[in-house]
Design a protein around this motif. Structure first.
Motif, PDB file in Angstrom:
ATOM      1  N   GLN A 108     -20.922   8.431  12.680  1.00 16.52           N
ATOM      2  CA  GLN A 108     -21.789   7.725  13.816  1.00 16.52           C
ATOM      3  C   GLN A 108     -21.430   6.203  13.400  1.00 16.52           C
ATOM      4  O   GLN A 108     -21.187   5.802  14.563  1.00 16.52           O
ATOM      5  N   GLU A 109     -21.056   5.875  12.233  1.00 18.83           N
ATOM      6  CA  GLU A 109     -20.949   4.489  12.145  1.00 18.83           C
ATOM      7  C   GLU A 109     -19.645   3.971  12.217  1.00 18.83           C
ATOM      8  O   GLU A 109     -19.284   2.651  12.656  1.00 18.83           O
ATOM      9  N   GLN A 110     -18.674   4.823  11.854  1.00 19.78           N
ATOM     10  CA  GLN A 110     -17.116   4.281  11.644  1.00 19.78           C
ATOM     11  C   GLN A 110     -16.288   5.081  12.650  1.00 19.78           C
ATOM     12  O   GLN A 110     -15.032   4.582  12.702  1.00 19.78           O
ATOM     13  N   TRP A 111     -16.635   6.253  13.320  1.00 22.26           N
ATOM     14  CA  TRP A 111     -15.866   7.089  13.954  1.00 22.26           C
ATOM     15  C   TRP A 111     -16.381   7.358  15.338  1.00 22.26           C
ATOM     16  O   TRP A 111     -17.436   7.256  15.526  1.00 22.26           O
ATOM     17  N   LEU A 112     -15.589   7.544  16.403  1.00 24.55           N
ATOM     18  CA  LEU A 112     -15.582   7.805  17.811  1.00 24.55           C
ATOM     19  C   LEU A 112     -15.366   9.211  17.926  1.00 24.55           C
ATOM     20  O   LEU A 112     -14.272   9.702  17.510  1.00 24.55           O
ATOM     21  N   THR A 113     -16.106   9.759  18.884  1.00 25.79           N
ATOM     22  CA  THR A 113     -15.797  11.016  19.426  1.00 25.79           C
ATOM     23  C   THR A 113     -14.427  11.100  20.325  1.00 25.79           C
ATOM     24  O   THR A 113     -14.141  10.014  20.808  1.00 25.79           O
ATOM     25  N   SER A 114     -13.975  12.340  20.687  1.00 23.79           N
ATOM     26  CA  SER A 114     -13.134  12.404  21.794  1.00 23.79           C
ATOM     27  C   SER A 114     -13.462  11.544  22.850  1.00 23.79           C
ATOM     28  O   SER A 114     -12.533  10.760  23.560  1.00 23.79           O
ATOM     29  N   LYS A 115     -14.652  11.877  23.421  1.00 21.39           N
ATOM     30  CA  LYS A 115     -15.143  11.516  24.781  1.00 21.39           C
ATOM     31  C   LYS A 115     -15.011  10.020  24.696  1.00 21.39           C
ATOM     32  O   LYS A 115     -14.715   9.289  25.607  1.00 21.39           O
ATOM     33  N   ASN A 153     -14.130  21.995  14.893  1.00 18.38           N
ATOM     34  CA  ASN A 153     -13.381  21.853  16.043  1.00 18.38           C
ATOM     35  C   ASN A 153     -13.343  20.479  16.730  1.00 18.38           C
ATOM     36  O   ASN A 153     -12.734  20.392  17.636  1.00 18.38           O
ATOM     37  N   ALA A 154     -13.989  19.341  16.250  1.00 12.92           N
ATOM     38  CA  ALA A 154     -14.031  18.190  16.580  1.00 12.92           C
ATOM     39  C   ALA A 154     -13.062  17.120  16.064  1.00 12.92           C
ATOM     40  O   ALA A 154     -13.055  17.271  14.814  1.00 12.92           O
ATOM     41  N   PHE A 155     -12.534  16.191  16.873  1.00 12.86           N
ATOM     42  CA  PHE A 155     -11.670  15.213  16.512  1.00 12.86           C
ATOM     43  C   PHE A 155     -12.558  14.005  16.389  1.00 12.86           C
ATOM     44  O   PHE A 155     -13.084  13.795  17.411  1.00 12.86           O
ATOM     45  N   TYR A 156     -12.293  13.007  15.255  1.00 13.54           N
ATOM     46  CA  TYR A 156     -13.223  11.800  15.336  1.00 13.54           C
ATOM     47  C   TYR A 156     -12.165  10.821  15.171  1.00 13.54           C
ATOM     48  O   TYR A 156     -11.107  10.868  14.402  1.00 13.54           O
ATOM     49  N   TYR A 157     -12.112   9.680  15.901  1.00  9.87           N
ATOM     50  CA  TYR A 157     -11.180   8.778  15.668  1.00  9.87           C
ATOM     51  C   TYR A 157     -11.668   7.450  15.256  1.00  9.87           C
ATOM     52  O   TYR A 157     -12.789   6.825  15.406  1.00  9.87           O
ATOM     53  N   SER A 158     -10.924   6.713  14.233  1.00 12.07           N
ATOM     54  CA  SER A 158     -11.502   5.395  13.480  1.00 12.07           C
ATOM     55  C   SER A 158     -11.381   4.465  14.408  1.00 12.07           C
ATOM     56  O   SER A 158     -10.731   3.848  15.477  1.00 12.07           O
ATOM     57  N   LYS A 159     -12.740   3.845  14.305  1.00  7.25           N
ATOM     58  CA  LYS A 159     -13.171   2.646  15.276  1.00  7.25           C
ATOM     59  C   LYS A 159     -12.818   1.694  14.962  1.00  7.25           C
ATOM     60  O   LYS A 159     -11.964   0.806  15.625  1.00  7.25           O
ATOM     61  N   VAL A 160     -12.625   1.263  13.545  1.00  6.98           N
ATOM     62  CA  VAL A 160     -12.047  -0.089  13.096  1.00  6.98           C
ATOM     63  C   VAL A 160     -10.437   0.095  13.272  1.00  6.98           C
ATOM     64  O   VAL A 160     -10.107  -1.165  13.722  1.00  6.98           O
ATOM     65  N   LYS A 161      -9.773   1.031  12.854  1.00  6.87           N
ATOM     66  CA  LYS A 161      -8.243   1.110  13.079  1.00  6.87           C
ATOM     67  C   LYS A 161      -7.919   1.161  14.524  1.00  6.87           C
ATOM     68  O   LYS A 161      -6.846   0.320  14.735  1.00  6.87           O
ATOM     69  N   THR A 162      -8.552   1.603  15.282  1.00  7.99           N
ATOM     70  CA  THR A 162      -8.352   1.394  16.922  1.00  7.99           C
ATOM     71  C   THR A 162      -8.473   0.426  17.567  1.00  7.99           C
ATOM     72  O   THR A 162      -7.787  -0.225  18.287  1.00  7.99           O
TER      73      THR A 162
END
Length: 60
Positions: A9-16, A45-54
């Motif tokens: 929740q703090e560092q990663w974004l969901t696909s949506k 089955n869920a992907f999480y994307y790095s908030k900081v690096k993105t």
């Protein structure tokens, strides 16, 4: 709340959330991920994307 859930929740974004942030479709998000342009991790089955690096690499 588990440590992993808190970290996600703090560092990663969901696909949506990432699709909305980048204003792309699910298909385009998949292509960006496959091309190595996004930092991600898969949990179940869920992907999480790095908030900081993105956010640091806005010119994807």
């Amino acid at each position: 709340m588990s440590t992993l859930n808190k970290e996600i929740q703090e560092q990663w974004l969901t696909s949506k959330q990432m699709r909305e942030h980048l204003n792309v479709s699910g298909c385009e998000l998949m292509h960006l991920r496959q091309a190595g342009k996004l930092v991600f991790k898969k949990v179940g089955n869920a992907f999480y994307y790095s908030k900081v690096k993105t956010l640091a690499n806005e010119n994807i």
